[in-house]
Design an enzyme around this catalytic site. Sequence first.
Site, PDB file in Angstrom:
ATOM      1  N   ASP A   1      -5.446 -10.695 -15.204  1.00  0.00           N
ATOM      2  CA  ASP A   1      -6.485 -11.666 -14.882  1.00  0.00           C
ATOM      3  C   ASP A   1      -7.690 -11.331 -15.744  1.00  0.00           C
ATOM      4  O   ASP A   1      -8.136 -10.179 -15.786  1.00  0.00           O
ATOM      5  CB  ASP A   1      -6.842 -11.544 -13.390  1.00  0.00           C
ATOM      6  CG  ASP A   1      -7.126 -12.881 -12.750  1.00  0.00           C
ATOM      7  OD1 ASP A   1      -7.974 -13.618 -13.315  1.00  0.00           O
ATOM      8  OD2 ASP A   1      -6.542 -13.190 -11.706  1.00  0.00           O
TER       9      ASP A   1
ATOM     10  N   GLU B   1      -7.697 -21.031 -15.883  1.00  0.00           N
ATOM     11  CA  GLU B   1      -8.046 -21.633 -14.592  1.00  0.00           C
ATOM     12  C   GLU B   1      -9.223 -22.567 -14.854  1.00  0.00           C
ATOM     13  O   GLU B   1     -10.280 -22.123 -15.302  1.00  0.00           O
ATOM     14  CB  GLU B   1      -8.436 -20.567 -13.575  1.00  0.00           C
ATOM     15  CG  GLU B   1      -8.601 -21.170 -12.181  1.00  0.00           C
ATOM     16  CD  GLU B   1      -9.624 -20.469 -11.293  1.00  0.00           C
ATOM     17  OE1 GLU B   1      -9.583 -20.669 -10.075  1.00  0.00           O
ATOM     18  OE2 GLU B   1     -10.501 -19.740 -11.828  1.00  0.00           O
TER      19      GLU B   1
ATOM     20  N   HIS C   1      -4.343 -17.206  -4.507  1.00  0.00           N
ATOM     21  CA  HIS C   1      -5.177 -16.410  -3.590  1.00  0.00           C
ATOM     22  C   HIS C   1      -6.416 -17.186  -3.133  1.00  0.00           C
ATOM     23  O   HIS C   1      -7.191 -16.665  -2.327  1.00  0.00           O
ATOM     24  CB  HIS C   1      -5.595 -15.122  -4.289  1.00  0.00           C
ATOM     25  CG  HIS C   1      -6.450 -15.393  -5.504  1.00  0.00           C
ATOM     26  ND1 HIS C   1      -5.937 -16.003  -6.637  1.00  0.00           N
ATOM     27  CD2 HIS C   1      -7.758 -15.185  -5.740  1.00  0.00           C
ATOM     28  CE1 HIS C   1      -6.917 -16.145  -7.515  1.00  0.00           C
ATOM     29  NE2 HIS C   1      -8.035 -15.662  -6.998  1.00  0.00           N
ATOM     30  N   ASP C   2      -6.631 -18.383  -3.645  1.00  0.00           N
ATOM     31  CA  ASP C   2      -7.796 -19.189  -3.246  1.00  0.00           C
ATOM     32  C   ASP C   2      -7.410 -20.370  -2.354  1.00  0.00           C
ATOM     33  O   ASP C   2      -8.283 -21.138  -1.953  1.00  0.00           O
ATOM     34  CB  ASP C   2      -8.495 -19.765  -4.493  1.00  0.00           C
ATOM     35  CG  ASP C   2      -9.088 -18.690  -5.386  1.00  0.00           C
ATOM     36  OD1 ASP C   2      -9.494 -17.636  -4.871  1.00  0.00           O
ATOM     37  OD2 ASP C   2      -9.147 -18.921  -6.609  1.00  0.00           O
TER      38      ASP C   2
ATOM     39  N   ASP D   1       0.849  -1.198   0.000  1.00  0.00           N
ATOM     40  CA  ASP D   1       0.000   0.000   0.000  1.00  0.00           C
ATOM     41  C   ASP D   1       0.878   1.239   0.000  1.00  0.00           C
ATOM     42  O   ASP D   1       1.648   1.447   0.936  1.00  0.00           O
ATOM     43  CB  ASP D   1      -0.890  -0.038   1.256  1.00  0.00           C
ATOM     44  CG  ASP D   1      -1.699   1.240   1.427  1.00  0.00           C
ATOM     45  OD1 ASP D   1      -1.893   1.953   0.424  1.00  0.00           O
ATOM     46  OD2 ASP D   1      -2.139   1.508   2.563  1.00  0.00           O
TER      47      ASP D   1
ATOM     48  N   ASP E   1      -1.875  -1.248  -3.720  1.00  0.00           N
ATOM     49  CA  ASP E   1      -2.176  -0.504  -4.947  1.00  0.00           C
ATOM     50  C   ASP E   1      -1.031  -0.669  -5.956  1.00  0.00           C
ATOM     51  O   ASP E   1       0.009  -1.260  -5.640  1.00  0.00           O
ATOM     52  CB  ASP E   1      -2.438   0.976  -4.626  1.00  0.00           C
ATOM     53  CG  ASP E   1      -1.379   1.565  -3.708  1.00  0.00           C
ATOM     54  OD1 ASP E   1      -0.183   1.301  -3.957  1.00  0.00           O
ATOM     55  OD2 ASP E   1      -1.731   2.267  -2.735  1.00  0.00           O
TER      56      ASP E   1
ATOM     57  N   ASP F   1      -4.090   3.865   2.711  1.00  0.00           N
ATOM     58  CA  ASP F   1      -5.527   3.606   2.900  1.00  0.00           C
ATOM     59  C   ASP F   1      -5.793   2.160   3.341  1.00  0.00           C
ATOM     60  O   ASP F   1      -6.946   1.736   3.440  1.00  0.00           O
ATOM     61  CB  ASP F   1      -6.333   3.963   1.642  1.00  0.00           C
ATOM     62  CG  ASP F   1      -6.000   3.051   0.469  1.00  0.00           C
ATOM     63  OD1 ASP F   1      -5.095   2.190   0.599  1.00  0.00           O
ATOM     64  OD2 ASP F   1      -6.639   3.193  -0.598  1.00  0.00           O
TER      65      ASP F   1
ATOM     66  N   ASP G   1      -9.827 -16.618 -15.623  1.00  0.00           N
ATOM     67  CA  ASP G   1     -10.613 -17.048 -14.468  1.00  0.00           C
ATOM     68  C   ASP G   1     -11.714 -18.047 -14.865  1.00  0.00           C
ATOM     69  O   ASP G   1     -12.474 -17.779 -15.800  1.00  0.00           O
ATOM     70  CB  ASP G   1     -11.253 -15.788 -13.873  1.00  0.00           C
ATOM     71  CG  ASP G   1     -11.810 -15.998 -12.493  1.00  0.00           C
ATOM     72  OD1 ASP G   1     -11.037 -16.247 -11.567  1.00  0.00           O
ATOM     73  OD2 ASP G   1     -13.047 -15.901 -12.344  1.00  0.00           O
TER      74      ASP G   1
HETATM   75  C1  GLC Z   1     -11.735 -17.956  -9.500  1.00  0.00           C
HETATM   76  C2  GLC Z   1     -10.902 -17.000  -8.693  1.00  0.00           C
HETATM   77  C3  GLC Z   1     -11.581 -16.769  -7.379  1.00  0.00           C
HETATM   78  C4  GLC Z   1     -12.924 -16.148  -7.648  1.00  0.00           C
HETATM   79  C5  GLC Z   1     -13.750 -16.996  -8.616  1.00  0.00           C
HETATM   80  C6  GLC Z   1     -14.877 -16.193  -9.176  1.00  0.00           C
HETATM   81  O1  GLC Z   1     -11.786 -19.212  -8.936  1.00  0.00           O
HETATM   82  O2  GLC Z   1      -9.608 -17.472  -8.566  1.00  0.00           O
HETATM   83  O3  GLC Z   1     -10.842 -15.955  -6.516  1.00  0.00           O
HETATM   84  O4  GLC Z   1     -13.636 -16.017  -6.445  1.00  0.00           O
HETATM   85  O5  GLC Z   1     -12.998 -17.428  -9.716  1.00  0.00           O
HETATM   86  O6  GLC Z   1     -14.408 -15.206 -10.033  1.00  0.00           O
END
Ligand code: GLC
Length: 564
Positions: free
Chosen positions: A98, A268, A340-341, A21, A29, A25, A206
């Site tokens: 993404d 993905e 991140h998941d 950051d 960013d 905030d 995604d």
């Molecule tokens: C993918 C992303 C995830 C998101 C989902 C819906 O799995 O990696 O973070 O919540 O798609 O977009």
Amino acid sequence: MTDSWWKKAVVYQIYPRSFADSDGDGMGDLRGIVGHLDYLAELGVDVLWLSPIYPSPQDDNGYDISDYQNIEPLFGDLEVFDELLAGAHARGMKLIMDLVVNHSSDEHQWFAESRSSKDNPKRDWYWWRPARDGMEPGTPGAEPTNWGSVFGGPAWKYDEKTGEYYLHLFSTKQPDLNWENPEVRQAVYAMMRWWLDRGVDGFRMDVINMISKVIGEDGSLRDGRLSAGAAYADGSDSFIGGPRLHEFLQEMHREVFAGREGLLTVGETPGVTVEQARLHTDPERHEVDMVFQFDHVWVDRGPDPWLLMPLQLTNLKAIFGRWQAGLADLGWNSLYWNNHDQPRAVSRYGDDSKQYRVASAKMLGTVLHLHRGTPYIYQGEELGMTNYPFAGIEDFRDIEALGQYRQALDMEGRSPDEVLTVLRARGRDNARTPMQWDGSPHAGFTTGTPWLAVNPNHTEINAAAAQADADSVFHWYRKLIELRHTEPAVVDGDFTMLLPNDERLYAFTRRLGGTELLVIGNFTGEPVVADLDLDGDLILNNLPEAPVDATIAPWQAVVYRRSV
Ligand code: GLC
């Protein structure tokens, strides 16, 4: 022509809101990323993947996009973006975006128009359906199908304005785009070309294997399987790897990627099979360069989603072995432990105790990076960052954790304790706590109040400490990346799994021409004797002592190079 530079590359994923950051905030960013490009260059990664940075109501932290061709003001603007892109390129790193086009935000102009009336020209850009035959629209059970959404609740939302439902496989604020409509596809392709023209180097796509849905002749979608005790059905048969998926990806390739060089595309694809992945990544078919499969991150998940299953190493090896063999002669693998998941790998498959955190993080990195495929590092993985000590549900921010918690308690009779046990181990917020830059308050991530609490262990686990310590996980990852860049057997060598029935050791070879690499990782806190010949030059060893009498120390990882 095959332009497969990415076989030699390592990708680093940045989750912008949690990376750095610059303006206090509490939210990361783009300027914050610019400030850490030298750090990423020092690590040696080739490609940066940015989780979504587009304007978004942030219902799912940016995976709900309201404008595909701009930057979320929380993160910056197009000018800083161009600076970031130029800064990455100047350091020899590519940058991929993404691409979230299975759904948009409900606040996207397209959806506002679509929702406005049944005869709006964009009505058919989303999945609108009437209530189930004979049922009162808007009442429980009247949804067009019985599917549950990934984040809890039904996958349909009733919209009073026109008396119909729209489909949202994820949150109610993420309506699914209708890829059957050629105008939708053309709008997406035009947007993608706009980003490529701006200089970006590709896309992580995604849930791209959900864009094609199974539709009946009358345009209806069909019910899914309802398992005992579940509030809603699993509709994935109707939307994972749907009938037109390959056609759509090939069209995208023709319309967007053909004739452009040096790009990276990765889909993905939850639930993808090896057979499907071969089709997606066969270069002759022109779909995507590689896909993210999920088998190895679902290995510790049983039929009951609220029961923790211990890792069985033989299962994990069988999965990787199957993927390595399946894509050996055709296509290409992506390799990841984290994103991140997912929870933090060192807490999940390693041992995050003081004694073994560093060794086990290095061991996991070694085993993964020595496979055939393109490795992905998720921010903080190179520091051995761990899961967060969540006290109660109030510590979570993730829409998935909160939604699933409510559904499990309110509709499925689960207790808070059993649900929290699983969320602590598996919840996505484990990966999303701020990047730990140093030992100062809020870990140097922000001068303000971070949007999600910093892990208290940042006083010990942080980038500044790791950069200063030659034995850190950070410097180990640097070596792994360098090895991929310099040792052709890591990139192109054949893969052979060894000791498939061993529950404690992960061992394999990579062979190219006259060179063989032998890789062994101990997945336990006990010494284990390997039933293997450990000869050759020991080129990597995560512990001070080399194995004696083929005894692999707790969480040890070794790589031998030998001539064959
Ligand atoms: C993918 C992303 C995830 C998101 C989902 C819906 O799995 O990696 O973070 O919540 O798609 O977009």
